[in-house]
Design a protein around this motif. Structure first.
Motif, mmCIF file in Angstrom:
data_model
loop_
_atom_site.group_PDB
_atom_site.id
_atom_site.type_symbol
_atom_site.label_atom_id
_atom_site.label_comp_id
_atom_site.label_asym_id
_atom_site.label_seq_id
_atom_site.Cartn_x
_atom_site.Cartn_y
_atom_site.Cartn_z
ATOM 1 N N VAL A 304 34.692 15.650 29.720
ATOM 2 C CA VAL A 304 34.499 17.027 29.258
ATOM 3 C C VAL A 304 33.059 17.179 28.787
ATOM 4 C CG1 VAL A 304 35.078 18.653 27.421
ATOM 5 C CG2 VAL A 304 36.914 17.415 28.596
ATOM 6 N N ALA A 305 32.407 18.271 29.161
ATOM 7 C CA ALA A 305 31.053 18.538 28.681
ATOM 8 C C ALA A 305 30.935 20.002 28.284
ATOM 9 C CB ALA A 305 30.042 18.209 29.778
ATOM 10 N N PRO A 306 30.234 20.276 27.148
ATOM 11 C CA PRO A 306 30.045 21.676 26.748
ATOM 12 C C PRO A 306 29.003 22.338 27.653
ATOM 13 C CG PRO A 306 28.946 20.213 25.204
ATOM 14 C CD PRO A 306 29.631 19.340 26.199
ATOM 15 N N THR A 307 29.196 23.616 27.949
ATOM 16 C CA THR A 307 28.209 24.312 28.784
ATOM 17 C C THR A 307 27.598 25.515 28.073
ATOM 18 O OG1 THR A 307 30.012 25.585 29.744
ATOM 19 C CG2 THR A 307 29.235 23.694 31.005
ATOM 20 N N ARG A 308 28.295 26.009 27.027
ATOM 21 C CA ARG A 308 27.786 27.177 26.328
ATOM 22 C C ARG A 308 28.381 27.219 24.927
ATOM 23 N NH1 ARG A 308 28.940 33.171 28.330
ATOM 24 N NH2 ARG A 308 30.980 32.229 28.229
ATOM 25 N N ASN A 313 31.965 34.890 13.986
ATOM 26 C CA ASN A 313 32.542 34.945 12.636
ATOM 27 C C ASN A 313 32.428 33.604 11.900
ATOM 28 O OD1 ASN A 313 33.428 37.378 13.761
ATOM 29 N ND2 ASN A 313 35.391 36.422 14.306
ATOM 30 N N GLY A 314 31.259 32.980 11.970
ATOM 31 C CA GLY A 314 31.071 31.712 11.246
ATOM 32 C C GLY A 314 31.710 30.526 11.949
ATOM 33 N N ARG A 315 32.344 30.750 13.087
ATOM 34 C CA ARG A 315 32.881 29.612 13.838
ATOM 35 C C ARG A 315 32.140 29.506 15.164
ATOM 36 N NH1 ARG A 315 38.989 28.453 13.994
ATOM 37 N NH2 ARG A 315 38.108 26.385 13.667
ATOM 38 N N LEU A 316 32.382 28.398 15.857
ATOM 39 C CA LEU A 316 31.703 28.193 17.132
ATOM 40 C C LEU A 316 32.727 28.239 18.254
ATOM 41 C CD1 LEU A 316 29.498 25.117 16.186
ATOM 42 C CD2 LEU A 316 28.682 27.457 16.485
ATOM 43 N N CYS A 317 32.444 29.041 19.251
ATOM 44 C CA CYS A 317 33.300 29.019 20.436
ATOM 45 C C CYS A 317 32.556 28.244 21.511
ATOM 46 C CB CYS A 317 33.596 30.448 20.899
ATOM 47 S SG CYS A 317 34.577 30.437 22.417
ATOM 48 N N VAL A 318 33.101 27.083 21.858
ATOM 49 C CA VAL A 318 32.400 26.198 22.786
ATOM 50 C C VAL A 318 33.095 26.244 24.142
ATOM 51 C CG1 VAL A 318 31.641 23.834 23.216
ATOM 52 C CG2 VAL A 318 31.750 24.706 20.878
ATOM 53 N N THR A 319 32.331 26.622 25.148
ATOM 54 C CA THR A 319 32.879 26.609 26.501
ATOM 55 C C THR A 319 32.605 25.230 27.116
ATOM 56 O OG1 THR A 319 32.298 28.911 26.666
ATOM 57 C CG2 THR A 319 32.907 27.792 28.722
ATOM 58 N N ASP A 341 35.375 25.873 38.376
ATOM 59 C CA ASP A 341 36.391 26.726 37.744
ATOM 60 C C ASP A 341 37.328 25.974 36.802
ATOM 61 O OD1 ASP A 341 35.325 28.810 39.190
ATOM 62 O OD2 ASP A 341 36.635 28.367 40.920
ATOM 63 N N SER A 342 36.799 24.956 36.153
ATOM 64 C CA SER A 342 37.660 24.236 35.218
ATOM 65 C C SER A 342 37.277 24.559 33.779
ATOM 66 C CB SER A 342 37.560 22.732 35.467
ATOM 67 O OG SER A 342 36.258 22.285 35.151
ATOM 68 N N ASP A 343 36.509 25.644 33.594
ATOM 69 C CA ASP A 343 36.022 26.001 32.256
ATOM 70 C C ASP A 343 37.176 26.298 31.307
ATOM 71 O OD1 ASP A 343 34.031 26.095 34.060
ATOM 72 O OD2 ASP A 343 32.977 27.796 33.157
ATOM 73 N N PHE A 344 36.978 25.918 30.060
ATOM 74 C CA PHE A 344 37.931 26.307 29.023
ATOM 75 C C PHE A 344 37.197 26.432 27.696
ATOM 76 C CE2 PHE A 344 38.383 22.205 26.867
ATOM 77 C CZ PHE A 344 37.894 21.332 27.835
ATOM 78 N N ASP A 345 37.751 27.203 26.775
ATOM 79 C CA ASP A 345 37.089 27.425 25.485
ATOM 80 C C ASP A 345 37.785 26.644 24.384
ATOM 81 O OD1 ASP A 345 35.362 29.000 26.739
ATOM 82 O OD2 ASP A 345 36.091 30.918 25.913
ATOM 83 N N HIS A 346 36.975 26.263 23.393
ATOM 84 C CA HIS A 346 37.498 25.507 22.272
ATOM 85 C C HIS A 346 36.804 26.026 21.034
ATOM 86 C CE1 HIS A 346 40.165 22.222 21.569
ATOM 87 N NE2 HIS A 346 39.967 21.655 22.752
ATOM 88 N N GLU A 347 37.508 26.127 19.908
ATOM 89 C CA GLU A 347 36.865 26.619 18.690
ATOM 90 C C GLU A 347 36.639 25.487 17.711
ATOM 91 O OE1 GLU A 347 38.412 29.925 16.661
ATOM 92 O OE2 GLU A 347 37.344 31.303 17.987
ATOM 93 N N PHE A 348 35.431 25.441 17.158
ATOM 94 C CA PHE A 348 35.110 24.420 16.155
ATOM 95 C C PHE A 348 34.361 25.076 15.007
ATOM 96 C CE2 PHE A 348 35.128 22.059 20.220
ATOM 97 C CZ PHE A 348 36.072 21.097 19.916
#
Lengths: 707, 230
Positions: A304-308, A313-319, A341-348
């Protein structure tokens, strides 16, 4: 009796025969793999004998800061260990730590005398700088360390978390440097080398490390909540408590990533995800550290690698994007390729980047900088493009290990010495020695398989709470048993007196490991990189032509017996009983420690490499010297070697027959081999001693009656 | 190789009784290989004799030890010249030949045999030797498929087997293979069984005189050359 010889073996023997004569300078693979070339075989052997103080001496002579290495060394020696071919490598680093703790390393004081007037400046106080200062002081130069931070240690202080390297260990070593008279200037950032030369320094060693984190190069990398690993660890290590929120992501697969994740957990973060773009196999971090991180609750998302990154709201949405592995790249690892097309979002709450670091060399240093911002030096002399300026450590190599940095520091010290004394630098001795090769299949098969004994570690539940050291220390017996697993590469038997050798083939026939062989010219060879040093052939050789390579093992047992006689003559306790005992298990672990007290008094012990090495001669010699009883105590099933008991029994029987003809009771000679059924060996020896005492008393009475 | 075994400690102690200074002399060739008189055994015997003396408390011997490369060549014995003047006897752990070589080289010195020279043989395994040759001087191994009936057959017969063979074993010793059965089997394997059918005349033992002497030297007539060079 005569094993079928494997093809590999044949090939090996053919090559051996070509490279005549016998090479005495083989160094063990552990030593060759160690950046500091420490004499690992020697100190492991000393630990195995319970001679911890001597082991400590050997360790200290090869390493300026052994206590630091004992915690953080990446132990390339263990990867190179030939025991890997048999079962698992020796736990060298843990044994070193054991020797340091039990040998009282903390108490050792350092001192140095100034014999030269040329001042040397060291820029940076990481392991390379500290080592360089240490050796320069030993050589007699006044040395000054310049450190930009408030405390010494470089990465040791600001990079490595405390649970891996307790700060008091670092303090002790820094303390020693101060004792040696190293001048220390903290909070002093060097901006120009010319200034140092103007201040009268004759040589400069640049060791500024690699503290600048690499950027991922993705959108939103500068959002608040994104922090780089080096900065994060530095802040925590210098006493700050950055607020991380509840959920943290760490990007990267190296040691810094693992350190950051475990540090985050210790700061009370609920969930830590490590994002790594390859799979576990390619992960460069130390496998044991990865395991410990997982045990502590860190989760690793592989491929898994972050792309964006977007701040919301003070949190990070990492694609993130998923990866698959393609062909191996230049580093030999398989290249990750993004899956479409395997992108997914994660919140940290926080994202820590730890994808690598580079040095940041001030432009005003005017030293030439190469790939990855590293300082360019000549690898043999460590000289830069500027006269009198040397460089080493991470600043030159990019992020590397502590031990490599220490080695660079040591090399720099000796090169600076050469430079200041106008000497031409010589090639080091190590590079000229050859390393013992692989073990042969027949030999491996015969080596007793004994699993590696690990030191205890704190349970995950306990260690997550604070920054206490995770790894604990061996206890005495476990350490000795672990050290005994060492194969003593290259320390075995050799035919010292070829002219005495009658080529009777006894050694070839008695060797449990099928090591000796006949070469094409009909001469017996005992290859030094195969011999397991059990000593059976030494004792069995009818021409007495074989000796052990190590001088300590070669020492004459008769000589040892003479010392004992001298001591025994002053002792009033009768009767005199002499025991030949395995110098490792029985003697090293102290199983026989109680013998000299109570009923066993009057018993003297000769420690021997292996009871299989005790010759029939030695036993007779003990009787001649006035021993009323003699016993041989071997470690049997505990032993790292197979079947030594057979040889002991045979020789005991031979001597007993001679004793009977001389008119001495054969019961005066006894062998004890430790086994599962004979747990209480000390007790058995006690009753043997009583028996001998009885025989002695009887003989005294008979003699008095006669006279 | 010559195979021997060391005499018992008792016998050796009896032999040395009249002599005060004893040199225990080992041999570095056959006696080393057969574990009877190499440096290790010399040293063991030396120690055992000293222990015996220490324990009996009334011995007056002094011992010394040395191991030669080979006792059966006079040149090797020359290194002893210095030591020999200080001893009363040599206890030789060489084979019978070694003992005699020393006796010949030092006519005024008593020599004692420390081993019983037993036979010529080969190693079966570690520490086990088998007799293989009787040194008869008339080798017939070509006819017997490389197996010697003189040594390996109890009766030493040349036209065997005798009627005493049973299940491939010898009637004199049930644990011992019958040499002639071995010969038969090996000839069969070599497809030379016709050799079994031949009759081999008895050897005339009387015709072989003892002691024998051999030379590998080739005598040539040097004639005038000899005078020119000399």
């Amino acid at each position: 009796m005569y094993p079928l010889v494997d093809d590999t073996t044949r090939e090996y023997q053919a090559n051996q025969t070509k490279k005549a004569p016998v090479d005495h300078s083989l160094i063990p693979p552990c030593q060759a793999a160690c950046p500091l070339h420490m004499e690992i075989r020697e100190y492991v052997d000393l630990v195995a004998q319970g001679r911890i103080m001597e082991a400590l001496q050997v360790i200290r002579s090869g390493n300026p800061f052994p206590s630091i290495c004992a915690y953080v060394c990446t132990h390339p020696c263990e990867e190179a260990c030939r025991r890997c071919q048999v079962d698992n490598p020796i736990a060298i680093r843990a044994l070193k730590r054991f020797a340091l703790e039990f040998g009282g390393d903390r108490m050792i004081q350092a001192e140095a005398e100034t014999t030269h007037h040329e001042k040397v400046a060291i820029v940076g106080s990481g392991p390379a700088g500290l080592a360089c200062a240490y050796y320069l002081r030993e050589l007699g130069y006044p040395a000054t360390i310049f450190e930009a931070h408030s405390e010494l240690g470089g990465m040791l202080r600001v990079g490595i978390p405390q649970y891996r390297l307790p700060r008091e260990v670092l303090e002790t070593e820094v303390q020693r440097l101060t004792q040696m008279g190293v001048e220390i200037r903290t909070e002093t950032r060097v901006v120009s080398l010319d200034l140092l030369f103007d201040l009268g320094y004759k040589a400069i060693f640049i060791t500024i490390g690699a503290h600048q984190s690499l950027r991922m190069g993705i959108e939103g990398e500068d959002s608040p909540g994104v922090i780089d690993g080096a900065t994060f660890l530095r802040e925590v290590n210098l006493g700050l408590k950055p607020s991380l929120g509840k959920k943290v992501a760490v990007v990267g697969g190296g040691n810094v990533a693992i350190d950051a994740a475990r540090t985050a957990l210790r700061l009370g973060v609920h969930k830590v995800n490590i994002l790594y773009r390859r799979s576990r196999e390619e992960m460069p971090a130390d496998p044991a550290e990865i395991d410990q991180a997982l045990e502590e609750g860190a989760e690793i998302l592989f491929l898994v690698a972050p792309t964006r990154i977007r701040g919301e709201n003070g949190r990070l949405c990492v694609t993130c994007v998923r990866m698959e592995l393609g062909e191996p790249d230049a580093s030999g690892r398989r290249q990750p390729i993004p899956i479409k097309d395997s992108d997914f979002d994660h919140e940290f709450d926080t994202l820590i980047t730890a994808i690598g670091q580079a040095p940041q060399t001030p432009v005003d240093f005017h030293v030439s900088v190469g790939r990855g911002s590293t300082i360019q030096v000549d690898t043999v002399t460590l000289t830069t493009n500027r006269r009198g300026v040397f460089a080493g450590g991470d600043a030159v190599t990019g992020p590397a290990t502590v031990t490599e940095a220490l080695a660079a520091g040591r090399l720099a010290a000796s090169r600076i010495d050469d430079y200041l004394q106008h000497r031409y630098p010589l090639v080091s001795k190590e590079t000229r020695e050859s390393v013992s090769g692989d073990l042969l299949p027949e030999t491996i098969e015969m080596i007793r398989k004994i699993g590696r004994l690990e030191p205890p570690i704190l349970p995950p539940r306990k260690r997550k709470k604070d920054f206490k050291a995770v790894e604990l220390i061996y206890d005495w017996e476990v350490a000795i048993n672990e050290a005994r697993r060492c194969l003593r590469c290259g320390m075995g038997a050799e035919i010292l007196f070829q002219d005495k050798c009658a080529t009777c083939l006894t050694c070839l026939r008695v060797c449990p490991y099928h090591v000796p062989y006949l070469d094409a010219s009909g001469t017996i060879q005992i290859p030094d990189d195969q011999c397991q040093a059990c000593g059976i052939c030494v004792a069995e050789c009818p021409a007495k032509a074989i000796v052990l390579r190590k001088l300590y093992d070669r020492r004459h047992i008769t000589e040892e017996l003479d010392y004992i006689l001298k001591s025994a003559a002053q002792s009033t306790v009768k009767p005199l009983i002499i025991g030949f005992c395995c110098q490792y298990g029985l003697f090293g672990t102290g199983t026989l420690a109680g013998l000299w007290r109570g009923p066993g008094a009057g018993t003297w012990i000769v420690p021997v490499l292996c009871v299989a090495k005790v010759e029939a001669d030695h036993i007779l010699r003990a009787f001649e010297m006035g021993a009323e009883g003699v016993f041989i105590a071997g470690c049997g099933e505990q032993c790292a070697r197979e079947n030594t008991a057979l040889w002991v029994r045979q020789r005991v029987e031979k001597v007993r027959r001679a004793l009977a003809q001389i008119g001495l009771e054969p019961e005066r000679l006894q062998s004890f081999i430790l086994s599962a059924t004979r747990e209480n060996l000390a007790k058995e020896i006690d009753s043997f001693i009583e028996q001998v005492a009885g025989l002695y008393l009887a003989s005294v009475i008979t003699q008095e009656v006669k006279s | 190789m010559i195979v021997a075994e060391q005499k018992t400690l008792e016998e050796i102690r009896r032999m040395i009784t009249p002599y005060a200074r004893v040199l225990i002399l080992g041999c570095g060739t056959c006696m080393t290989v057969c574990d009877a008189g190499g440096e290790r055994e010399v040293s063991f015997l030396h120690n055992a004799l000293r222990v015996a003396q220490a324990k009996s408390g009334n011995g007056t011997h002094t011992f010394s030890e040395y191991t030669l490369k080979r006792q059966c060549d006079p040149e090797f014995l020359d290194v002893l010249s210095d030591q020999i003047t200080d001893v009363d006897t040599v206890l030789s752990l060489g084979c019978g030949i070694g003992v005699q070589a020393i006796a010949e080289r030092y006519p005024d010195l008593p020599v004692l045999p420390g081993v019983n020279t037993s036979f010529m043989g080969m190693a079966k395994e570690l520490g086990v030797w088998d007799e293989r040759c009787a040194a008869c001087g008339d080798c017939r191994l070509e006819e017997t498929a490389g197996i010697c009936p003189i040594t390996r057959c109890t009766k030493g017969i040349l036209n065997g087997p005798c009627a005493g063979t049973k299940d491939g074993k010898c009637e004199a010793n049930k644990d011992m293979d019958c040499a002639w059965v071995l010969i038969y089997k090996r000839l069969e394997r070599l497809e030379q069984l016709e050799k079994m059918r031949r009759y081999y005349p008895m050897r005339n033992f009387r015709a072989i005189p003892r002691p024998k002497r051999l030379t590998s030297r080739i005598s040539v007539d040097m004639g005038e050359d000899n005078e020119d060079n000399g």
